[in-house]
Scaffold this active site. Structure first.
Site, PDB file in Angstrom:
ATOM      1  N   GLU A  43      -4.165   7.765  -4.753  1.00 31.55           N
ATOM      2  CA  GLU A  43      -4.474   7.061  -6.010  1.00 31.55           C
ATOM      3  C   GLU A  43      -5.825   7.522  -6.518  1.00 31.55           C
ATOM      4  O   GLU A  43      -6.746   7.690  -5.699  1.00 31.55           O
ATOM      5  CB  GLU A  43      -4.491   5.543  -5.769  1.00 31.55           C
ATOM      6  CG  GLU A  43      -3.126   5.005  -5.369  1.00 31.55           C
ATOM      7  CD  GLU A  43      -3.132   3.508  -5.068  1.00 31.55           C
ATOM      8  OE1 GLU A  43      -4.185   2.869  -5.237  1.00 31.55           O
ATOM      9  OE2 GLU A  43      -2.096   2.984  -4.669  1.00 31.55           O
ATOM     10  N   HIS A  54      -1.775   0.568  -9.800  1.00 30.29           N
ATOM     11  CA  HIS A  54      -2.333  -0.368  -8.817  1.00 30.29           C
ATOM     12  C   HIS A  54      -2.996  -1.571  -9.518  1.00 30.29           C
ATOM     13  O   HIS A  54      -4.209  -1.770  -9.450  1.00 30.29           O
ATOM     14  CB  HIS A  54      -3.350   0.348  -7.902  1.00 30.29           C
ATOM     15  CG  HIS A  54      -3.624  -0.399  -6.634  1.00 30.29           C
ATOM     16  ND1 HIS A  54      -3.941   0.217  -5.452  1.00 30.29           N
ATOM     17  CD2 HIS A  54      -3.626  -1.738  -6.360  1.00 30.29           C
ATOM     18  CE1 HIS A  54      -4.131  -0.691  -4.511  1.00 30.29           C
ATOM     19  NE2 HIS A  54      -3.938  -1.896  -5.038  1.00 30.29           N
ATOM     20  N   ARG A 102       0.869  -1.181   0.000  1.00 32.23           N
ATOM     21  CA  ARG A 102       0.000   0.000   0.000  1.00 32.23           C
ATOM     22  C   ARG A 102       0.905   1.230   0.000  1.00 32.23           C
ATOM     23  O   ARG A 102       1.948   1.235   0.654  1.00 32.23           O
ATOM     24  CB  ARG A 102      -0.900   0.048   1.236  1.00 32.23           C
ATOM     25  CG  ARG A 102      -2.064  -0.933   1.214  1.00 32.23           C
ATOM     26  CD  ARG A 102      -3.148  -0.546   0.208  1.00 32.23           C
ATOM     27  NE  ARG A 102      -4.284  -1.450   0.237  1.00 32.23           N
ATOM     28  CZ  ARG A 102      -4.459  -2.506  -0.563  1.00 32.23           C
ATOM     29  NH1 ARG A 102      -3.564  -2.788  -1.500  1.00 32.23           N
ATOM     30  NH2 ARG A 102      -5.535  -3.258  -0.468  1.00 32.23           N
TER      31      ARG A 102
END
Ligand code: NAP
Length: 326
Positions: A266, A285, A237
């Site tokens: 993000e 991601h 993360r």
């Protein structure tokens, strides 16, 4: 009364049909924010939630008085206030195992791309700038035979280490909350305190979950401990890493390069310098983003919510024990 499930991420027709067999489904796959009025309306009546990526705050839970269970389409559950869910008697479920190998593939993809400068050099070819054999100023570094330092040695960490040890002849070091004697025996992995690992590893790869203990686990002090030649990879993360410190460290040339699938914000803000740095490979991601794995994750989430709302034990509960003892 038929219970209602709010699904706020895309699932396939078969998965939707399985939910609709016993429940009323509010299907809102395009929800981009928790402010969406349709999402808030459906939340007010929902007994179950199925989705991902949206932070579920205590304020949102206040607007969900009937909520009994949440099935996240993810293994990480940093978007959910677990203690608060337990306090309210709400069961949280996640999707471990089914994404482990795919996310490990992504981790190794980042290791390879960063070490061999694959994205930078492919860009050179794409722009028609490959006119002669490349010189040593564009050479990469070897991955095989190097020392791989895993920060976090759970399912995904072990799967990345397996690729490194068995496929690339790498020596594996790990730091983790608990020792892993089975993996030490299987892969010849050796435990190190985090600082020692950072000093010894050629490639540092982060796979710890984001929680209060791991927030900014890797910052300026940790980058300073790394080798100047180190390659840093994060598939966990974004907030496990102090991104401002990472940018400064990369500018200063230590670590030498980074492969990043996750970021503090993000999607990555346009102002971020990271995608423009030649020694950075930045992905949007995509750790688990393959057709097969995203289908398997949604299957698991559907199985979780069906079991939870039918009063059965779901395959992957997160706070089951806490709920029992509360
Ligand atoms: P996991 O099996 O639970 O592994 C996490 C490991 O981290 C465990 O071994 C745990 O130790 C260790 N750990 C936890 N807190 C720690 C701490 N403070 N210091 C050191 N070690 C600590 O989880 P996983 O399935 O491998 O997934 C790991 C994370 O990857 C997820 O939480 C998620 O955030 C991230 N992820 C990202 C993507 C992506 O798309 N990029 C995809 C999937 C997952 P113990 O073994 O002692 O519990």
């Amino acid at each position: 009364m038929t219970k209602r499930i709010l699904v706020y991420r895309s699932i396939n027709e078969d998965q939707l049909a399985r939910l609709e067999r016993d429940f009323h489904v509010d299907y809102l796959p395009e929800v981009a924010s928790a402010e969406d009025p349709a999402f808030l309306d459906a939340l007010a009546n929902a007994h179950g939630l199925v989705g991902a990526s949206l932070p579920i705050t205590p304020a949102l839970l206040d607007r969900a008085p009937h909520l009994e269970a949440i099935a996240s389409i993810s293994v990480g559950y940093d978007n959910y206030p677990v203690d608060e869910l337990t306090r309210r008697g709400i069961l949280l479920c996640n999707t471990p195992d089914v994404l482990t190998e795919t996310t490990a593939d992504t981790g190794f993809l980042l290791i390879m791309c960063a070490a061999r400068r694959a994205i930078e050099l492919a860009g050179m070819v794409q722009r028609g700038e490959w006119r002669e054999s490349i010189g040593k100023e564009l050479f990469g570094t070897d991955v095989h035979g190097k020392t791989l330092g895993m920060v976090g040695f759970g399912r995904i960490g072990a799967a990345i280490a397996r690729r490194g040890a068995l496929g690339f002849g790498m020596r594996v070091l790990y730091s983790n909350a608990s020792p892993k004697p089975e993996l030490e025996a299987e892969l010849g992995a050796r435990h190190r305190e985090l600082d020692e690992l950072l000093t010894e590893a050629d490639i540092v790869c982060v796979t710890v979950p984001l929680n209060a203990d791991t927030h900014h686990l890797i910052g300026a002090r940790e980058f300073a401990l790394m080798k100047p030649s180190a390659i840093f990879v994060n598939v966990a993360r974004g907030k496990v890493v102090d991104e401002t410190a990472l940018i400064e460290a990369l500018r200063a040339g230590k670590p030498h390069a980074a492969g990043l699938d996750v970021f503090e914000r993000e999607p990555l803000p346009e102002t971020s310098p990271l995608p423009h740095m030649p020694n950075v490979v930045a992905l949007p991601h995509i750790g688990s983003a393959t057709h097969e794995t995203r289908t398997a994750m949604a299957d698991r989430a559907v199985a979780n919510i069906l079991a939870a709302l039918n009063g059965e034990r779901p395959p992957s509960p997160v706070n089951e024990l806490e709920l029992k003892s509360s």
